[in-house]
Design a protein around this motif. Structure first.
Motif, mmCIF file in Angstrom:
data_model
loop_
_atom_site.group_PDB
_atom_site.id
_atom_site.type_symbol
_atom_site.label_atom_id
_atom_site.label_comp_id
_atom_site.label_asym_id
_atom_site.label_seq_id
_atom_site.Cartn_x
_atom_site.Cartn_y
_atom_site.Cartn_z
ATOM 1 N N UNK A 209 10.614 18.002 -10.062
ATOM 2 C CA UNK A 209 11.173 18.954 -10.647
ATOM 3 C C UNK A 209 12.688 18.470 -11.481
ATOM 4 N N UNK A 210 13.263 17.600 -10.447
ATOM 5 C CA UNK A 210 14.685 16.951 -11.120
ATOM 6 C C UNK A 210 14.410 16.413 -12.196
ATOM 7 N N UNK A 211 13.304 15.674 -12.658
ATOM 8 C CA UNK A 211 13.151 15.115 -13.934
ATOM 9 C C UNK A 211 13.381 15.982 -15.135
ATOM 10 N N UNK B 108 14.926 19.228 -14.765
ATOM 11 C CA UNK B 108 16.123 19.687 -14.977
ATOM 12 C C UNK B 108 17.159 18.622 -15.571
ATOM 13 N N UNK B 109 16.868 17.004 -15.266
ATOM 14 C CA UNK B 109 17.784 16.260 -15.642
ATOM 15 C C UNK B 109 17.752 16.108 -17.321
ATOM 16 N N UNK B 110 16.241 16.302 -17.621
ATOM 17 C CA UNK B 110 15.860 16.121 -19.184
ATOM 18 C C UNK B 110 16.666 17.472 -19.736
ATOM 19 N N UNK B 111 16.508 18.601 -19.397
ATOM 20 C CA UNK B 111 17.112 19.655 -20.044
ATOM 21 C C UNK B 111 18.873 19.433 -19.915
ATOM 22 N N UNK C 33 1.591 23.778 -11.655
ATOM 23 C CA UNK C 33 1.925 25.113 -11.247
ATOM 24 C C UNK C 33 2.891 25.143 -10.311
ATOM 25 N N UNK C 34 3.080 24.319 -9.499
ATOM 26 C CA UNK C 34 4.349 24.075 -8.473
ATOM 27 C C UNK C 34 5.600 23.999 -9.475
ATOM 28 N N UNK C 35 5.518 23.081 -10.306
ATOM 29 C CA UNK C 35 6.628 23.003 -10.904
ATOM 30 C C UNK C 35 6.966 24.085 -11.887
ATOM 31 N N UNK C 36 6.130 24.742 -12.476
ATOM 32 C CA UNK C 36 6.285 26.204 -13.349
ATOM 33 C C UNK C 36 7.001 27.102 -12.418
ATOM 34 N N UNK C 37 6.245 27.185 -11.152
ATOM 35 C CA UNK C 37 6.874 28.536 -10.454
ATOM 36 C C UNK C 37 8.605 28.026 -9.889
ATOM 37 N N UNK C 38 8.750 26.911 -9.748
ATOM 38 C CA UNK C 38 10.064 26.630 -9.274
ATOM 39 C C UNK C 38 10.983 26.589 -10.457
ATOM 40 N N UNK D 123 0.333 13.843 -27.497
ATOM 41 C CA UNK D 123 1.616 13.414 -27.089
ATOM 42 C C UNK D 123 2.503 14.245 -28.240
ATOM 43 N N UNK D 124 2.160 14.322 -29.260
ATOM 44 C CA UNK D 124 2.643 14.895 -30.312
ATOM 45 C C UNK D 124 3.075 16.461 -30.169
ATOM 46 N N UNK D 125 2.387 17.273 -29.189
ATOM 47 C CA UNK D 125 2.720 18.409 -29.176
ATOM 48 C C UNK D 125 3.962 18.682 -27.951
ATOM 49 N N UNK D 126 4.576 17.624 -27.414
ATOM 50 C CA UNK D 126 5.256 17.934 -26.338
ATOM 51 C C UNK D 126 6.467 17.003 -26.590
ATOM 52 N N UNK D 127 7.728 18.064 -25.831
ATOM 53 C CA UNK D 127 8.903 17.146 -25.903
ATOM 54 C C UNK D 127 9.479 16.259 -24.830
ATOM 55 N N UNK D 128 8.646 16.404 -23.778
ATOM 56 C CA UNK D 128 8.604 15.764 -22.668
ATOM 57 C C UNK D 128 7.565 15.719 -21.832
ATOM 58 N N UNK D 129 7.329 14.462 -21.270
ATOM 59 C CA UNK D 129 5.908 14.169 -20.502
ATOM 60 C C UNK D 129 6.429 13.674 -18.971
ATOM 61 N N UNK D 130 5.969 14.461 -18.111
ATOM 62 C CA UNK D 130 6.329 14.133 -16.760
ATOM 63 C C UNK D 130 5.119 13.462 -15.962
ATOM 64 N N UNK D 131 5.025 12.267 -15.476
ATOM 65 C CA UNK D 131 4.293 11.780 -14.549
ATOM 66 C C UNK D 131 4.300 12.120 -13.133
ATOM 67 N N UNK D 132 3.637 13.077 -12.219
ATOM 68 C CA UNK D 132 3.915 13.185 -11.076
ATOM 69 C C UNK D 132 3.237 12.339 -10.001
ATOM 70 N N UNK D 133 2.775 11.177 -10.331
ATOM 71 C CA UNK D 133 1.769 10.343 -9.469
ATOM 72 C C UNK D 133 2.793 9.885 -8.371
ATOM 73 N N UNK D 134 2.539 9.857 -7.335
ATOM 74 C CA UNK D 134 3.246 9.243 -6.376
ATOM 75 C C UNK D 134 4.728 9.864 -5.853
ATOM 76 N N UNK D 135 4.776 10.928 -6.275
ATOM 77 C CA UNK D 135 6.303 11.655 -6.523
ATOM 78 C C UNK D 135 6.036 12.780 -5.691
#
Length: 299
Positions: free
Chosen positions: A267-269, A271-274, A45-50, A249-261
């Motif tokens: 968010x930068x992960x 935007x860098x992918x985009x 949610x935090x990522x989506x709002x940003x 995983x087949x439904x996604x273009x990009x997977x983000x692991x937010x653990x310990x970050x």
């Protein structure tokens, strides 16, 4: 034409909304939509709002908020609403144990998941009646990316970026404490929950969580467990209803692991992918135009 993979989803729409339900989802809208899925407490949610503010003209939507609004209107918790919905599905499939009169279920006669999923389709397609006109949309919840795959399957829709956000159970427990109790308690948990245990072992994390010197920790742990059960209830309900697992995983273009970050680094992960999309020759054609349509991020 809908493939076999999405046949149950397509059938559910036509049976509930009428035989032309799929045709009514057709749209000429070409603006991008960023579809963010994942469990609770992953930071989605935090990522989506940003992401909805970092480029020009974005609009944020939360499927979870729609779900919570319904629960509130019925004066029940979201977890209870999830369980009642699963009861209705089991009854419909002849698997109900008869532990109570199903007609006394407050949601009897409603198909809440189908209603929310159809509205999500409308938002993705830019035809939701309550939708303002923006340059792009960011939709977060359990199933937006799955819905995006369905839309692409029937309409060859472009410019849908599908992201899955995940994190380990230890981090989820700390975020739960911050949300429900406060930052000070979350900081204590961050210091005292060991990093050398199996971070995705629910029993191990809960065992250590229960021993923290925090007020009402037993009640907090009980609420955290209920929170995590809701995730599994929702996943089971979707698999029962549509035969689809939104964790796949087949439904996604990009997977983000937010653990310990930090939220900023996560968010930068994205935007860098985009930013990499126009340089990567392996990117599907349907994603090639997203970056120029979004513009430059204001980091």
């Amino acid at each position: 034409m809908t493939t076999t993979k999405f046949a149950k989803l397509s059938t559910a729409f036509t049976e509930y909304f009428g035989r032309n339900a799929i045709e009514r989802l057709q749209s000429d809208v070409k603006t991008p939509a960023i579809l963010i899925a994942g469990h609770q407490l992953t930071g989605k949610s935090t990522m989506a709002k940003r992401l909805a503010t970092i480029y020009n003209g974005g609009q944020f939507y939360s499927v979870g908020s729609m779900f919570r609004e319904l629960a509130s209107s019925l004066n029940m918790s979201v977890a209870k609403q999830s369980r009642l919905l699963l009861d209705l599905q089991l009854h419909e499939q002849g698997k109900w144990d008869g532990s109570y009169d199903i007609k006394q279920n407050p949601l009897y006669g409603r198909r809440v998941d189908i209603e929310l999923d159809y509205r999500t389709c409308q938002i993705v397609q830019g035809i939701d009646k309550q939708q303002p006109r923006n340059m792009y949309s960011v939709i977060e919840g359990r199933q937006p990316a799955l819905i995006g795959n369905f839309i692409q399957n029937i309409y060859d829709r472009e410019n849908l970026l599908k992201i899955y956000v995940k994190c380990n159970v230890r981090d989820k427990s700390i975020r739960f404490l911050e949300r429900e109790v406060g930052k000070e308690c979350a900081a204590i948990a961050e210091q005292q929950l060991p990093l050398d245990l199996d971070l995705d072992d629910m029993a191990a994390v809960v065992g250590h969580l229960s021993s923290l010197p925090l007020p009402n920790i037993d009640k907090v742990v009980e609420q955290f467990i209920e929170n995590q059960h809701r995730d599994q209830d929702d996943r089971n309900r979707y698999m029962e209803l549509y035969g689809l697992d939104y964790e796949a995983s087949q439904f996604y273009d990009f997977i983000v692991d937010t653990s310990n970050e930090t939220a900023a680094n996560n968010l930068r992960k994205v935007t860098d992918f985009i930013d990499s999309l126009d340089r990567d020759n392996t990117v599907p054609t349907s994603l090639k135009n997203i970056k120029p349509l979004l513009g430059s991020p204001r980091l």
